[in-house]
Design a protein around this motif. Sequence first.
Motif, PDB file in Angstrom:
ATOM      1  N   ASP A 122      -0.289  -0.418  -4.342  1.00  0.00           N
ATOM      2  CA  ASP A 122       0.799  -0.029  -5.225  1.00  0.00           C
ATOM      3  C   ASP A 122       0.641  -0.770  -6.553  1.00  0.00           C
ATOM      4  O   ASP A 122       0.726  -1.999  -6.592  1.00  0.00           O
ATOM      5  CB  ASP A 122       2.140  -0.378  -4.582  1.00  0.00           C
ATOM      6  CG  ASP A 122       3.333   0.070  -5.393  1.00  0.00           C
ATOM      7  OD1 ASP A 122       3.136   0.673  -6.469  1.00  0.00           O
ATOM      8  OD2 ASP A 122       4.467  -0.173  -4.943  1.00  0.00           O
ATOM      9  N   ILE A 148       0.853  -1.193   0.000  1.00  0.00           N
ATOM     10  CA  ILE A 148       0.000   0.000   0.000  1.00  0.00           C
ATOM     11  C   ILE A 148       0.884   1.237   0.000  1.00  0.00           C
ATOM     12  O   ILE A 148       1.885   1.302   0.710  1.00  0.00           O
ATOM     13  CB  ILE A 148      -0.931   0.000   1.233  1.00  0.00           C
ATOM     14  CG1 ILE A 148      -1.881  -1.181   1.138  1.00  0.00           C
ATOM     15  CG2 ILE A 148      -1.693   1.305   1.349  1.00  0.00           C
ATOM     16  CD1 ILE A 148      -2.792  -1.352   2.331  1.00  0.00           C
ATOM     17  N   VAL A 149       0.524   2.221  -0.828  1.00  0.00           N
ATOM     18  CA  VAL A 149       1.232   3.502  -0.856  1.00  0.00           C
ATOM     19  C   VAL A 149       0.276   4.597  -0.408  1.00  0.00           C
ATOM     20  O   VAL A 149      -0.937   4.481  -0.565  1.00  0.00           O
ATOM     21  CB  VAL A 149       1.800   3.818  -2.261  1.00  0.00           C
ATOM     22  CG1 VAL A 149       2.884   2.825  -2.636  1.00  0.00           C
ATOM     23  CG2 VAL A 149       0.724   3.820  -3.309  1.00  0.00           C
ATOM     24  N   GLY A 150       0.798   5.665   0.136  1.00  0.00           N
ATOM     25  CA  GLY A 150      -0.026   6.768   0.615  1.00  0.00           C
ATOM     26  C   GLY A 150      -0.539   6.499   2.015  1.00  0.00           C
ATOM     27  O   GLY A 150      -0.334   5.428   2.593  1.00  0.00           O
ATOM     28  N   GLU A 151      -1.200   7.497   2.574  1.00  0.00           N
ATOM     29  CA  GLU A 151      -1.728   7.392   3.934  1.00  0.00           C
ATOM     30  C   GLU A 151      -3.158   7.886   3.986  1.00  0.00           C
ATOM     31  O   GLU A 151      -3.575   8.723   3.188  1.00  0.00           O
ATOM     32  CB  GLU A 151      -0.873   8.215   4.895  1.00  0.00           C
ATOM     33  CG  GLU A 151       0.543   7.703   5.053  1.00  0.00           C
ATOM     34  CD  GLU A 151       1.334   8.522   6.065  1.00  0.00           C
ATOM     35  OE1 GLU A 151       0.737   9.336   6.782  1.00  0.00           O
ATOM     36  OE2 GLU A 151       2.554   8.349   6.103  1.00  0.00           O
ATOM     37  N   CYS A 208      -6.935   8.656   3.642  1.00  0.00           N
ATOM     38  CA  CYS A 208      -7.875   8.525   2.522  1.00  0.00           C
ATOM     39  C   CYS A 208      -7.156   8.476   1.182  1.00  0.00           C
ATOM     40  O   CYS A 208      -7.771   8.188   0.162  1.00  0.00           O
ATOM     41  CB  CYS A 208      -8.912   9.648   2.546  1.00  0.00           C
ATOM     42  SG  CYS A 208      -8.209  11.285   2.356  1.00  0.00           S
ATOM     43  N   LEU A 209      -5.861   8.756   1.154  1.00  0.00           N
ATOM     44  CA  LEU A 209      -5.089   8.696  -0.082  1.00  0.00           C
ATOM     45  C   LEU A 209      -4.363   7.364  -0.251  1.00  0.00           C
ATOM     46  O   LEU A 209      -3.631   7.177  -1.218  1.00  0.00           O
ATOM     47  CB  LEU A 209      -4.070   9.831  -0.133  1.00  0.00           C
ATOM     48  CG  LEU A 209      -4.656  11.244  -0.128  1.00  0.00           C
ATOM     49  CD1 LEU A 209      -3.533  12.275  -0.082  1.00  0.00           C
ATOM     50  CD2 LEU A 209      -5.539  11.459  -1.334  1.00  0.00           C
ATOM     51  N   SER A 210      -4.563   6.416   0.681  1.00  0.00           N
ATOM     52  CA  SER A 210      -3.885   5.126   0.558  1.00  0.00           C
ATOM     53  C   SER A 210      -4.518   4.296  -0.549  1.00  0.00           C
ATOM     54  O   SER A 210      -5.723   4.381  -0.806  1.00  0.00           O
ATOM     55  CB  SER A 210      -3.917   4.378   1.891  1.00  0.00           C
ATOM     56  OG  SER A 210      -5.227   4.005   2.210  1.00  0.00           O
ATOM     57  N   ARG A 211      -3.681   3.533  -1.222  1.00  0.00           N
ATOM     58  CA  ARG A 211      -4.133   2.681  -2.321  1.00  0.00           C
ATOM     59  C   ARG A 211      -3.100   1.582  -2.514  1.00  0.00           C
ATOM     60  O   ARG A 211      -1.974   1.681  -2.039  1.00  0.00           O
ATOM     61  CB  ARG A 211      -4.298   3.481  -3.598  1.00  0.00           C
ATOM     62  CG  ARG A 211      -2.986   4.095  -4.071  1.00  0.00           C
ATOM     63  CD  ARG A 211      -3.195   5.340  -4.889  1.00  0.00           C
ATOM     64  NE  ARG A 211      -1.962   5.969  -5.257  1.00  0.00           N
ATOM     65  CZ  ARG A 211      -1.263   6.793  -4.501  1.00  0.00           C
ATOM     66  NH1 ARG A 211      -1.681   7.061  -3.270  1.00  0.00           N
ATOM     67  NH2 ARG A 211      -0.159   7.351  -4.919  1.00  0.00           N
TER      68      ARG A 211
END
Length: 58
Positions: free
Chosen positions: A25, A15-18, A20-23
């Motif tokens: 990879d 997972i990238v981002g943190e 609500c912006l996590s998604r």
Amino acid sequence: MADPFDKATSKAPAIVGEGCLSRYDPDDMSPEDGTEFPGAAELWEQLQQKTEDTPKPA
């Protein structure tokens, strides 16, 4: 027949981002993760045509 729990316990992609912006990879995903959808472009065009054909409320 394959054990249905084998897929449930497989490794999830990174997972990238943190927050609500996590998604997931995209570089860590594979066809086994469901990243392939060969009919996506055709489906998108069909959905766009349906929205254009639908009359807008007055």
